[in-house]
Design an enzyme around this catalytic site. Sequence first.
Site, PDB file in Angstrom:
ATOM      1  N   THR A 168       0.840  -1.181   0.000  1.00 59.21           N
ATOM      2  CA  THR A 168       0.000   0.000   0.000  1.00 59.21           C
ATOM      3  C   THR A 168       0.876   1.232   0.000  1.00 59.21           C
ATOM      4  O   THR A 168       2.087   1.141   0.014  1.00 59.21           O
ATOM      5  CB  THR A 168      -0.935   0.046   1.207  1.00 59.21           C
ATOM      6  OG1 THR A 168      -1.839   1.137   1.007  1.00 59.21           O
ATOM      7  CG2 THR A 168      -0.173   0.279   2.493  1.00 59.21           C
ATOM      8  N   ASN A 174      -8.944  16.473  -5.042  1.00 64.82           N
ATOM      9  CA  ASN A 174      -8.006  16.202  -6.124  1.00 64.82           C
ATOM     10  C   ASN A 174      -7.925  17.309  -7.157  1.00 64.82           C
ATOM     11  O   ASN A 174      -6.969  17.370  -7.933  1.00 64.82           O
ATOM     12  CB  ASN A 174      -8.320  14.864  -6.775  1.00 64.82           C
ATOM     13  CG  ASN A 174      -7.859  13.745  -5.883  1.00 64.82           C
ATOM     14  OD1 ASN A 174      -6.669  13.646  -5.617  1.00 64.82           O
ATOM     15  ND2 ASN A 174      -8.780  12.955  -5.373  1.00 64.82           N
TER      16      ASN A 174
END
Lengths: 405, 405
Positions: free
Chosen positions: B189, B400
């Site tokens: 991850t 984002n």
Amino acid sequence: VSEVSISSEILPVAGVRLATASAGVRKAGRTDLCLIELAPGARTAGVFTQNVFCAAPVLIAKEYLTRAAPRAFVINSGNANAGTGEQGLSDARAVCTAAARLLGCEPRAVLPFSTGVIGQRLPAERIVDALPAAVAALDVAGWRAAAKAIMTTDTVPKCISAEFDAGGIRYTVTGIAKGAGMIKPNMATMLAYLATDANVAPSALQGLLRDVAARSFNRITIDGDTSTNDSCMLVATGARADGREMAPGHPGWPALEAAIEAVALGLSRAIVRDGEGATKLVTVRVRGASSDAECLKAAYAVAESPLVKTALFASDPNWGRILAAVGRSGVSGLAMRDIGIAFDEYPIIQCGEPVASYVEDVAAKILAKAEFDINIELGQGPGRAEVVTCDFSYDYVRINAEYRS
Amino acid sequence: VSEVSISSEILPVAGVRLATASAGVRKAGRTDLCLIELAPGARTAGVFTQNVFCAAPVLIAKEYLTRAAPRAFVINSGNANAGTGEQGLSDARAVCTAAARLLGCEPRAVLPFSTGVIGQRLPAERIVDALPAAVAALDVAGWRAAAKAIMTTDTVPKCISAEFDAGGIRYTVTGIAKGAGMIKPNMATMLAYLATDANVAPSALQGLLRDVAARSFNRITIDGDTSTNDSCMLVATGARADGREMAPGHPGWPALEAAIEAVALGLSRAIVRDGEGATKLVTVRVRGASSDAECLKAAYAVAESPLVKTALFASDPNWGRILAAVGRSGVSGLAMRDIGIAFDEYPIIQCGEPVASYVEDVAAKILAKAEFDINIELGQGPGRAEVVTCDFSYDYVRINAEYRS
């Protein structure tokens, strides 16, 4: 091909009549039913969604298409008649049978199409009730109204005409499409109908549509979700024909192909430009993998990355997200030292290194445009591919969080 | 395994000391540097991103790990040192060399890790300048502060401890991780560090980490974007060991594996729960394809569909989007008549037909919960897979679109 011109007006296609009506499928007071009638002798090719769970009307249209020459399409918006089990099949058949009775043809000469919410029963009776008015209104000039009737979350109707000359005859190609969401067509797009008055050999028509769709509708993505209802139909009425069927080898074939591709490309770009929440049309052009298919993998990874798409929305030249998407795309044999990235013709990365003269403001200005290209060089081989996508905005979330409410 | 318990407190791991500092990598006044020191004799396994364009620190950490037993990790947030070419490699090496000098070990015993914006030069000097303060602050109780220092768009630090008994000795496993965006780990991850005081055979440690990562970090997705910087490290210090190395066959091995998996699962779920803009944690559980890998394809298609994720955000039981995603997932041999879909245990579709007793409000209540399952039955074979995902909200777009501004 120089003989092809896109028309500024929507041109009728001899042999095709269209009508719309309000059936109240989902909302009262909007046109949500479209009937397209084809003259006897018209030839039809179709490509349909590759989604395994294709909708009831897709199953029936595919079956009927193998059994009879279509004389009509019945299209409703507001309800996809997908995920509706056996009930959905009989509802779609009932609509075809009713239309066939009114038009005086056999039921399997009527192809059904639906678009809208998945998983709710189609109100077939309301559609059947609205059919007589539609039949009475059939008109060669109905293309633009038809484009409007098939819309769901689309904000503008999509309708394009082109003309081409072959053997001294001027032919027409006109097409309509709808898109907006659940758009990553696979062999077709959500719903598109193209017609030409050319006389095309039945054996050549399906291949023509397949090839054109592969270069147009099948190279766009809005959200990566392939719909259950995608259907694209191409009709050749032959109404303006000189008697000789057109097929590969016929002197007019390249112009025919170019005209159909021009309409298909125009419609597919219009679908992306009107993608749910979209504010920009972006062409992701990848070259230099070992094959076109490998380039396509990289192009889709970039074109569907939520991180890339939100950066495009913000006009943020955050090219690291593009690099990361290519890097996870599964393309084999990539090496950082071979990579190039440019926005339009402005280079960002060359031979794997950031370009020293790069000015972020210049890149940001390109990304602020309504249309631009992302050019990606992989430096490994002769492959090429391009995918047309859009950005990912607040409105995409709003539209899809509120779509059923 | 009954011997494993998750601790309500964060427990130190004998042989591991941690410190944080403010290096001003991207923003002044926040801790953005984390130093983890390992006692001599500690063993380390690592899994790294499968993104082809992995970051400079990943390249160096992978190389150094094969050459020497790590004595320290230096981790910075705010800058990923990815897409930075040769300059990025020398910047990462400079940080390692400076830390090694302060810790009295060889440079390749220090592994570098970075997370943050891609494509900007790492301010290595500022990191080097902050290292002495970090070395002076090393403390066995530094885990929670470390979890905070490695955050980027994370809103909460992720830190979990577990304990297990083996051979009369009580062992500890503690881990930290960061996630938030560009999260579809592939073999690891974004950044995760797990340590145990058990004495694990070097030959078994890497396999243990690989297996655990495959069942935890590699089964989560936030946006489908695999980062360039994913790294997951597992350290066994051996500080509490009874002298005999643990490996498969050792009576304590199942408990060790269960404890490490418990910490890894807890961290990976915490990453999804804190995904960018996420308001819900959703487990997509698919069974009945011919293999686990085929089930995984369907699970990812659903877990990454923007249409499914926006419907989850709206608590809208728009199951047609789930059906459409499974239908386009590429799983072979699917047939509508075998499909079942349920939210938690509430059935929506059975044997391909909508359940007659289905009440939409009941389904909507399940989807309004903070955590629930989507259960999908394909009815073809013995395969099983599950993927943990989150919903897709306005805030994902906001975060984002604004990440670099």
